[in-house]
Enzyme design. Structure first.
Site, PDB file in Angstrom:
ATOM      1  N   ASP A  16       1.289   3.641  -3.322  1.00 31.69           N
ATOM      2  CA  ASP A  16       0.794   2.321  -3.666  1.00 31.69           C
ATOM      3  C   ASP A  16      -0.640   2.245  -3.131  1.00 31.69           C
ATOM      4  OD1 ASP A  16       0.717  -0.468  -4.285  1.00 31.69           O
ATOM      5  OD2 ASP A  16       1.265  -0.932  -2.219  1.00 31.69           O
ATOM      6  N   ASP A  18      -2.742  -1.178  -2.367  1.00 28.67           N
ATOM      7  CA  ASP A  18      -3.014  -2.267  -1.422  1.00 28.67           C
ATOM      8  C   ASP A  18      -2.048  -2.239  -0.242  1.00 28.67           C
ATOM      9  OD1 ASP A  18      -5.117  -3.879  -2.923  1.00 28.67           O
ATOM     10  OD2 ASP A  18      -3.545  -3.708  -4.435  1.00 28.67           O
ATOM     11  N   ASP A 312       4.110  -0.586   0.787  1.00 27.61           N
ATOM     12  CA  ASP A 312       4.247  -1.576   1.863  1.00 27.61           C
ATOM     13  C   ASP A 312       5.221  -2.692   1.517  1.00 27.61           C
ATOM     14  OD1 ASP A 312       2.313  -4.342   1.255  1.00 27.61           O
ATOM     15  OD2 ASP A 312       2.185  -2.625  -0.076  1.00 27.61           O
TER      16      ASP A 312
END
Length: 450
Positions: A16, A18, A312
């Site tokens: 991922d 961000d 996250d």
């Protein structure tokens, strides 16, 4: 299942963007996100202008894992069995006796079992990541104002919050310089994001040179992805990845079966041609994990290539990648980073800190005084009993759906690729999968029970 996990055993390594590859300066990014929504609510929807003023103490309300009941304005912290550990109405915490009277020992009315992708509904919203959290504070303060000024007990402000999100984050917002968020990030990216450490850049090159296929899968649009990646990795960042997928619309990228979204080609950040399947490496928009996996089979020459995905968000990354695709998953959990830093700060002598220091905003990845630990909490009314501590629902999901959890990519970047991590599993303790160390609050509770 094997007790250990190793990157060397994986054919494909996905990331991922961000809060995973790109780490944010959380105090600054939180203020920016909050302000971008609050300005819209005040100027476009007529909300109280007091929403625009936030004190350092206000940020203590933010805690990952909270659920907002959209109908009555309550925020809920859940135990691993779905019972309510703490609650607030707006920012006002519910006292222990009132909590017991209102929720009792039954599971919360909207609680869903772990097999469900609990997070999004017309009746509640789970705050799962650092993009979400400033919105929790904003919504709680909206409830405060509506309760105080209008005496409201039922709420319909959520539609205005959605409008604020769409205004600031719609697909064309970056290109049009629309809203507050993107124009400010463009002006000063260094204020809001951290460059990737050299150790992480070297590690990515090492993964690639060892024969791994590298993926970047982000729900951010291609123009924002390019800005961030050029800043954190350099202008040659596309060379690090075999496949880049933007506007991935996670978790649907993993979970939409059997009606998968097609991939689209991109030109000048505009979607051009819909693809019936994915035939070659490159940069694409939208898409789905099923067609991606077919391409990975061709690229590796293996019938079942082993994929690990770093992310996250439990809702968008970890849960769907594990539950729907059975990929290995590495959770980036910044609470592990600040867990240790907090202790160091607490031990610093008062005279060294400075008697007249301005109060600082609580970083979003540290424990909240209002909500307590992200990992464990006391059952209300049993604080003085040894067995009163329980795991939170968020903590249970970490050990259920993550292979391992780490504070940042930097933590593992200098390990050899064949390093054997102890994974989360029913055969190991609930702390086994945290690297390099379990959360302090879990370590303390385990040592007490020995």
């Amino acid at each position: 299942m094997a007790q250990h996990f190793s990157l060397a055993a994986c054919d494909v390594v996905g990331f991922d963007l961000d809060h995973t590859l790109c780490r944010y300066n959380l105090p600054e990014s939180a203020r920016l996100i909050y302000n971008s929504f609050a300005q819209f609510l005040v100027k476009e929807k007529g909300y109280d202008k007091e929403l625009l003023t936030v004190t350092p103490e206000d940020w203590d309300f933010c805690c990952k894992g909270l659920a907002l009941d959209l109908e009555d304005g309550s925020f809920i912290k859940l135990a691993d069995d779905g019972t309510v550990l703490r609650a607030s109405h707006g920012t006002k915490m519910v006292a222990a006796q009132a909590l017991a009277e209102e929720y009792g020992s039954k599971a919360w009315k909207h609680f869903m079992m772990d097999t469900e992708t609990a997070s999004r509904s017309g009746k509640y919203y789970f705050y799962d990541n650092y993009f979400d959290l400033p919105g929790a504070l904003l919504c709680a303060r909206v409830v405060d104002f509506l309760t105080k000024n209008n005496g409201q007990k039922a709420f319909d402000f959520w539609k205005d919050v959605i409008a604020a999100i769409q205004h600031n984050y719609k697909m064309s917002a970056f290109k049009e310089n629309c809203g507050i968020y993107f124009p400010e990030i463009k002006r000063n990216p260094g204020k809001y994001v951290h460059s990737c450490p050299e150790s992480v850049k070297k590690w990515l090159r090492q993964l690639k040179s060892s024969g791994k296929i590298l993926l970047l899968i982000t729900s951010s649009h291609s123009d924002y992805c390019r800005l961030l990646c050029e800043y954190i990795l350099g202008n040659d960042f596309p060379d690090l990845f075999d496949i880049i997928i933007t506007n991935a619309l996670k978790p649907g990228f993993f979970s939409h079966l059997p009606s998968q979204r097609p991939f689209w080609t991109l030109e000048n950040d505009e979607e051009q041609e819909e693809l019936p399947s994915l035939d070659k490496p490159g940069w694409y928009s939208q898409g789905n994990a099923v067609h991606l996996y077919e391409l990975l089979k061709k690229m590796t020459g293996k019938p079942e290539p082993k994929v690990v995905y770093f992310g996250d968000s439990m809702h968008s990354d970890i849960f769907p990648a594990r539950h729907y695709r059975n990929w290995e998953t590495v959770l980036i959990l910044e609470e592990l980073r600040e867990d240790r830093d907090e202790t160091a700060e607490e031990s610093e002598p008062l005279e060294k800190k400075g008697k007249y220091e301005e109060p600082k905003s609580k970083p979003l990845n540290t424990s909240s005084k209002k909500w307590g630990s992200f990992f464990v909490d006391s059952i209300s009314g049993l604080e003085n009993k040894e067995d009163s501590l329980v795991y939170t629902w968020s903590c249970k999901r970490i050990s259920t759906y993550s292979t391992i959890a780490i504070p940042s990519l930097e933590t593992i970047a200098e390990l050899s690729l064949d390093y054997k991590f102890t994974r989360f599993s029913s055969n190991n303790s609930k702390m086994a999968g945290y690297y390099p160390n379990p959360p302090l609050v879990l370590s303390k509770e385990t040592s007490k029970t020995k």
